[in-house]
Design a protein around this motif. Structure first.
Motif, PDB file in Angstrom:
ATOM      1  N   LEU A 207      36.180  35.007  17.876  1.00  0.00           N
ATOM      2  CA  LEU A 207      35.358  34.571  19.018  1.00  0.00           C
ATOM      3  C   LEU A 207      36.216  35.117  20.432  1.00  0.00           C
ATOM      4  O   LEU A 207      35.113  35.307  21.259  1.00  0.00           O
ATOM      5  CB  LEU A 207      35.430  33.001  18.813  1.00  0.00           C
ATOM      6  CG  LEU A 207      34.919  32.131  20.400  1.00  0.00           C
ATOM      7  CD1 LEU A 207      33.416  32.592  20.235  1.00  0.00           C
ATOM      8  CD2 LEU A 207      35.499  30.889  20.227  1.00  0.00           C
ATOM      9  N   GLU A 210      34.491  38.397  21.432  1.00  0.00           N
ATOM     10  CA  GLU A 210      33.762  38.335  21.252  1.00  0.00           C
ATOM     11  C   GLU A 210      33.026  37.758  23.383  1.00  0.00           C
ATOM     12  O   GLU A 210      32.411  38.752  23.910  1.00  0.00           O
ATOM     13  CB  GLU A 210      32.627  36.976  21.468  1.00  0.00           C
ATOM     14  CG  GLU A 210      31.971  37.884  19.631  1.00  0.00           C
ATOM     15  CD  GLU A 210      31.579  36.166  19.209  1.00  0.00           C
ATOM     16  OE1 GLU A 210      30.750  35.884  19.715  1.00  0.00           O
ATOM     17  OE2 GLU A 210      31.314  36.500  17.622  1.00  0.00           O
ATOM     18  N   GLU A 315      29.332  28.104  17.540  1.00  0.00           N
ATOM     19  CA  GLU A 315      28.260  28.178  17.944  1.00  0.00           C
ATOM     20  C   GLU A 315      28.065  27.726  19.346  1.00  0.00           C
ATOM     21  O   GLU A 315      27.422  28.518  19.992  1.00  0.00           O
ATOM     22  CB  GLU A 315      27.039  27.040  17.380  1.00  0.00           C
ATOM     23  CG  GLU A 315      27.124  27.625  15.817  1.00  0.00           C
ATOM     24  CD  GLU A 315      25.514  27.081  15.222  1.00  0.00           C
ATOM     25  OE1 GLU A 315      24.850  26.025  15.460  1.00  0.00           O
ATOM     26  OE2 GLU A 315      25.446  27.307  13.869  1.00  0.00           O
ATOM     27  N   GLN A 318      29.595  29.836  21.575  1.00  0.00           N
ATOM     28  CA  GLN A 318      28.737  31.385  22.037  1.00  0.00           C
ATOM     29  C   GLN A 318      27.837  31.139  22.548  1.00  0.00           C
ATOM     30  O   GLN A 318      27.878  31.939  23.197  1.00  0.00           O
ATOM     31  CB  GLN A 318      28.279  31.792  20.637  1.00  0.00           C
ATOM     32  CG  GLN A 318      29.682  32.003  19.626  1.00  0.00           C
ATOM     33  CD  GLN A 318      28.786  31.763  18.368  1.00  0.00           C
ATOM     34  OE1 GLN A 318      28.591  31.720  17.800  1.00  0.00           O
ATOM     35  NE2 GLN A 318      29.741  33.807  17.655  1.00  0.00           N
ATOM     36  N   LEU A 321      29.649  31.419  26.197  1.00  0.00           N
ATOM     37  CA  LEU A 321      29.758  33.138  26.196  1.00  0.00           C
ATOM     38  C   LEU A 321      27.997  33.443  26.896  1.00  0.00           C
ATOM     39  O   LEU A 321      27.908  33.926  27.961  1.00  0.00           O
ATOM     40  CB  LEU A 321      30.382  33.627  25.504  1.00  0.00           C
ATOM     41  CG  LEU A 321      29.782  35.310  25.735  1.00  0.00           C
ATOM     42  CD1 LEU A 321      30.893  35.349  26.851  1.00  0.00           C
ATOM     43  CD2 LEU A 321      30.915  35.934  23.641  1.00  0.00           C
TER      44      LEU A 321
END
Length: 331
Positions: A207, A210, A315, A318, A321
């Protein structure tokens, strides 16, 4: 140039590696916890970020309950007498000091042998309404001298920002300490706890990659949010957080702060004012209307609800992000 205000610790890295936890004596200090009638380790977590760690690390060997139900703003939680009484029956109490005063007080009186304060497992920083790379804190009037606090409980330091779980790297440090605490509390399943911790740390590392990759090149580095919960995230990924209110989501901004944010939005080409799912969006929408900006959700992950953009920590992070990439003009 931003100055990071670290709250000094004594061998924080060693504390994480060795899994040092806060222990409250109610008998011996080395005996494994007595398990519940179902043979599982009874873990009480203060709110969602602690619950997620307990579930991921404990797996099938733990029974996890959380004091903060979905949809409840954690900062405002008040415990019922029955809840306070039941705390003493837990094998492990897992909380983060500084987020929920009512929980801090109740846990201090619970007398549970294995009590894990997540704020002691990583270094805390002081953040105000602004934080991040290149941010000038001087205008906030919140200058804090660096002092030595060896042997002190980091979560109790005035002004310390407790929102460490929004930085995947710091959250991984906390996870390692929690894993070590579970191993000590339930040595029969230590190998499983160790393996589960390693798997979670790997997910958090992915993560982190990412975020680092996704936010490397953007049109602007500044984002505005109602709740100044994202100071650690801003520091980690070289962003500038400008909060409408401070780390307390209920604090009201002054007219001067609103004017300042309007100037920041114009100067830094800000496109979006972020609000969160568990607090009012009124101020965010008013500021957005006055400055011609859009609004969107940036979730501080203090709880998972039906309105959350995801079913678990990974989740939702993300989704955060994705929202940041859009707002900041990621290339």
């Amino acid at each position: 140039m931003n100055v990071r205000r670290l709250i000094p610790t004594t061998a924080v890295a060693g504390a994480v590696a060795l899994g040092l936890v806060t222990l409250t004596a109610c008998g011996g200090t080395s005996d494994a916890a007595d398990k519940g009638s179902d043979g599982k380790l009874d873990v009480v977590a203060s709110f969602y970020p602690m619950q997620y760690l307990a579930e991921q690390i404990g797996g099938g060997h733990v029974a996890v309950t959380t004091l903060t139900k979905p949809g409840v703003e954690p900062h405002d939680l008040e415990l019922k007498p029955k809840q306070i009484g039941e705390l003493g029956e837990a094998d492990v109490l897992l909380y983060l000091k500084g987020i929920q005063p009512a929980v801090d007080e109740a846990i201090a009186q619970a007398g549970v042998k294995t009590t894990v304060d997540a704020s002691t497992l990583t270094a805390l920083e002081v953040h105000g309404t602004g934080a991040g790379e290149g941010h000038d804190h001087a205008h906030e009037g919140e200058e804090h001298a660096e002092e030595s606090h060896e042997g002190h409980d980091h979560g109790s330091e005035a002004g310390a920002d407790p929102h460490v779980w929004l930085d995947p790297v710091k959250y991984a440090e906390v996870a390692k300490g929690v894993g070590a605490a579970f191993e000590k509390a339930d040595p029969d399943h230590a190998a499983d706890y160790k393996a589960n911790t390693a798997a979670l740390v790997k997910k958090l590392g992915d993560l982190d990659t990412e975020f680092e990759t996704g936010l490397k090149n953007t049109t602007t580095r500044t984002f505005i949010t109602t709740h100044s919960a994202f100071g650690y995230l801003a520091e980690r990924y070289h962003l500038d957080q400008e909060g409408i209110s401070g780390v307390d989501p209920e604090s009201e901004p002054s007219p001067a702060r609103i004017k300042e944010l309007q100037d920041v939005a114009k100067a830094d080409k800000v496109t979006t004012v972020f609000f969160e799912t568990l607090a009012s969006d009124k101020t965010a929408k008013t500021l957005a209307q006055d400055t011609g900006l859009k609004t969107d959700v940036l979730d501080p992950l203090e709880g998972i609800t039906d309105g959350s953009r995801g079913d678990d920590y990974i989740e939702v992070m993300q989704a955060n992000l994705a929202a940041l990439k859009t707002a900041l003009g990621a290339k």
